[in-house]
Design an enzyme around this catalytic site. Sequence first.
Site, mmCIF file in Angstrom:
data_model
loop_
_atom_site.group_PDB
_atom_site.id
_atom_site.type_symbol
_atom_site.label_atom_id
_atom_site.label_comp_id
_atom_site.label_asym_id
_atom_site.label_seq_id
_atom_site.Cartn_x
_atom_site.Cartn_y
_atom_site.Cartn_z
ATOM 1 N N ASP A 53 -5.690 65.681 64.743
ATOM 2 C CA ASP A 53 -5.519 65.128 63.393
ATOM 3 C C ASP A 53 -5.366 66.309 62.444
ATOM 4 O O ASP A 53 -5.594 67.470 62.815
ATOM 5 C CB ASP A 53 -6.669 64.214 62.987
ATOM 6 C CG ASP A 53 -6.214 63.139 61.990
ATOM 7 O OD1 ASP A 53 -5.961 61.998 62.402
ATOM 8 O OD2 ASP A 53 -6.106 63.465 60.780
ATOM 9 N N GLY A 109 -10.677 58.271 65.888
ATOM 10 C CA GLY A 109 -10.850 58.366 67.331
ATOM 11 C C GLY A 109 -11.004 57.049 68.060
ATOM 12 O O GLY A 109 -11.351 57.035 69.238
ATOM 13 N N CYS A 165 -2.273 61.450 65.948
ATOM 14 C CA CYS A 165 -2.883 61.066 64.663
ATOM 15 C C CYS A 165 -4.151 60.290 65.030
ATOM 16 O O CYS A 165 -4.187 59.070 64.940
ATOM 17 C CB CYS A 165 -1.945 60.189 63.853
ATOM 18 S SG CYS A 165 -0.305 60.896 63.629
ATOM 19 N N LYS A 183 -8.745 54.810 69.116
ATOM 20 C CA LYS A 183 -7.843 54.628 70.259
ATOM 21 C C LYS A 183 -8.030 55.758 71.273
ATOM 22 O O LYS A 183 -7.941 55.533 72.481
ATOM 23 C CB LYS A 183 -6.395 54.524 69.788
ATOM 24 C CG LYS A 183 -6.199 53.302 68.882
ATOM 25 C CD LYS A 183 -4.774 53.028 68.528
ATOM 26 C CE LYS A 183 -4.683 51.879 67.531
ATOM 27 N NZ LYS A 183 -5.180 52.231 66.168
ATOM 28 N N ASP A 226 -0.071 56.962 66.379
ATOM 29 C CA ASP A 226 -0.670 55.863 65.606
ATOM 30 C C ASP A 226 -0.624 56.331 64.152
ATOM 31 O O ASP A 226 -1.610 56.801 63.609
ATOM 32 C CB ASP A 226 -2.104 55.631 66.102
ATOM 33 C CG ASP A 226 -2.745 54.405 65.484
ATOM 34 O OD1 ASP A 226 -2.041 53.393 65.312
ATOM 35 O OD2 ASP A 226 -3.952 54.468 65.171
ATOM 36 N N CYS A 239 -0.416 50.063 61.334
ATOM 37 C CA CYS A 239 -1.087 48.831 60.886
ATOM 38 C C CYS A 239 -0.454 48.360 59.580
ATOM 39 O O CYS A 239 -1.118 48.187 58.571
ATOM 40 C CB CYS A 239 -2.584 49.072 60.722
ATOM 41 S SG CYS A 239 -2.986 50.410 59.609
ATOM 42 N N ASP A 291 -1.159 69.633 62.803
ATOM 43 C CA ASP A 291 -0.180 68.782 62.139
ATOM 44 C C ASP A 291 0.702 68.168 63.226
ATOM 45 O O ASP A 291 1.380 68.896 63.961
ATOM 46 C CB ASP A 291 0.643 69.643 61.168
ATOM 47 C CG ASP A 291 1.598 68.793 60.338
ATOM 48 O OD1 ASP A 291 1.984 67.691 60.801
ATOM 49 O OD2 ASP A 291 1.958 69.234 59.234
#
Length: 343
Positions: A187, A170, A166, A172, A231, A284, A214
Site C-alpha cells: 500500500d 489487509g 492496494c 483480502k 483492489d 467497491c 506505489d
Amino acid sequence: MLEASDLDDRDRRFVTELVYGTTRMRRACDHLVDRFVAREVEPTVRNALRLGAYQLAFMDVPRHAAVGETVGIAPARARGFVNAILRRVADAPLEWPTPAHALSYPDWIVERLGADLGDEALPALEAMNLAPSVTHRADGYTQDLASQWVVDLVDVREGERVADLCAAPGGKATGMAGRGALVVAGDLTASRVGLITGNVTRTGADSVVTLVADGTSPALRPASLDRVLVDAPCSGIGVLRRRADARWRIQPGDVDRLAALQRRLVDAALPLLRPGGLLVYSVCTLTDVETLGIDEHLAATWPDLEPLAAPNEPWRPWGRGALLLPHAAGTDGMFLLRLQVPS
Ligand SMILES: C[S@@+](CC[C@H](N)C(=O)[O-])C[C@H]1O[C@@H](n2cnc3c(N)ncnc32)[C@H](O)[C@@H]1O
C-alpha cells in the site's frame, strides 16, 4: 464517545441510528425543515432540527418524545424556534420534489447512477440507505460478504505467489493467505501498511509480506506472480451505506481522477504476471468509468487477455466482468474483472 458513556446496549443502538441516520438523510431532513424556515439557521440549531426531523420522518419515535427531547438539547435561545418548526414538520405530509431529496443524495450521484445503471439506480440508492449488516470470517475478521466473495473469486491455490497492490487494511490479503497463498501486500504509505500488519497479527495469516509501495510502479520482478489483485482506490459509491457521510464528501471530479489512477494500476500490474497468470481488478463502486471504462481500457491496451466467465448470481455480467448491486443480496456494491494472461 459511546465507549466512554454508560449507555446500555439499547441506547447505544438508538444513538448510533440517530447519528448515522441523520448524517445519511441530511438532505431529506433539511428539505422537511426548510419548508417552514425562511432564514439562515446557525449550525447547532440546524443540527437539532435535523435530529428532530429524522426521528419524526424515519424512526418510530413518538412525536412528543422526538420534539420534546430535541428541544431539550437545542441551545436555550433557540428552543421556542425549534419547538415551533418541529411541530410543523410533524403535522405536514412527507412530500419530496425529487428522488434525490427523498433518498437524500446529492443530485450528481442520482443523475450519474441513473445514467450508468438505468432502472437499477433507485433500488441501489434505496439499499444504501439501510444500515449495513456485519459479517465475520472464520478467523474473526469483520468483512462484508461482497469482499469475501471477491477473495473466493481470486481463487488462489495453496502455495501460489500473489500480489495485492492496494492491500490496506489487509482484508483480502489475509483472506487469500488464509487459503494458503504467499501474499505480497503493498500500500502507498507506512501508516496504511501498519494497518495490514496489525490485521496479519490479529488473524494469524503469517504468509503475508508487507510492502510500502506505489502500486503504479511496484518493485516486484516481472512475470513472477501467479495472481495479482488490484483492489483499487475508488469513489466508494457501492459502500455508501457503510460510510454515512461519504455521499456528502465525494465530488464528481473524484470519479475521473480515480479512474485515471485505476488505469495506471492495472497497467502496472499486468507485467508482474507469469504466462497463464490472473489479473483480478475490483472496486467497491458502481460508476461506468471505474468499471466498464477500466475493462475497455484493458481490452484496448492488452488485447490478448482472456476473461474468465462471470460468476453466478447475485453477480450480473458487466462488460467482461461482473457487477454486484447493493440490492441484489444486501451486500456492498462491487465490480470484479478477471483476466488471464495467455500461457
Ligand atoms: C479499496 S482500498 C483496499 C482494501 C483492501 N484490499 C482490503 O481488502 O482490505 C484501496 C487502497 O488503495 C490504496 N492506494 C491508493 N493509491 C495507491 C497507490 N498508488 N498504490 C498503492 N495503493 C494505493 C489506499 O491507501 C487504500 O488502502
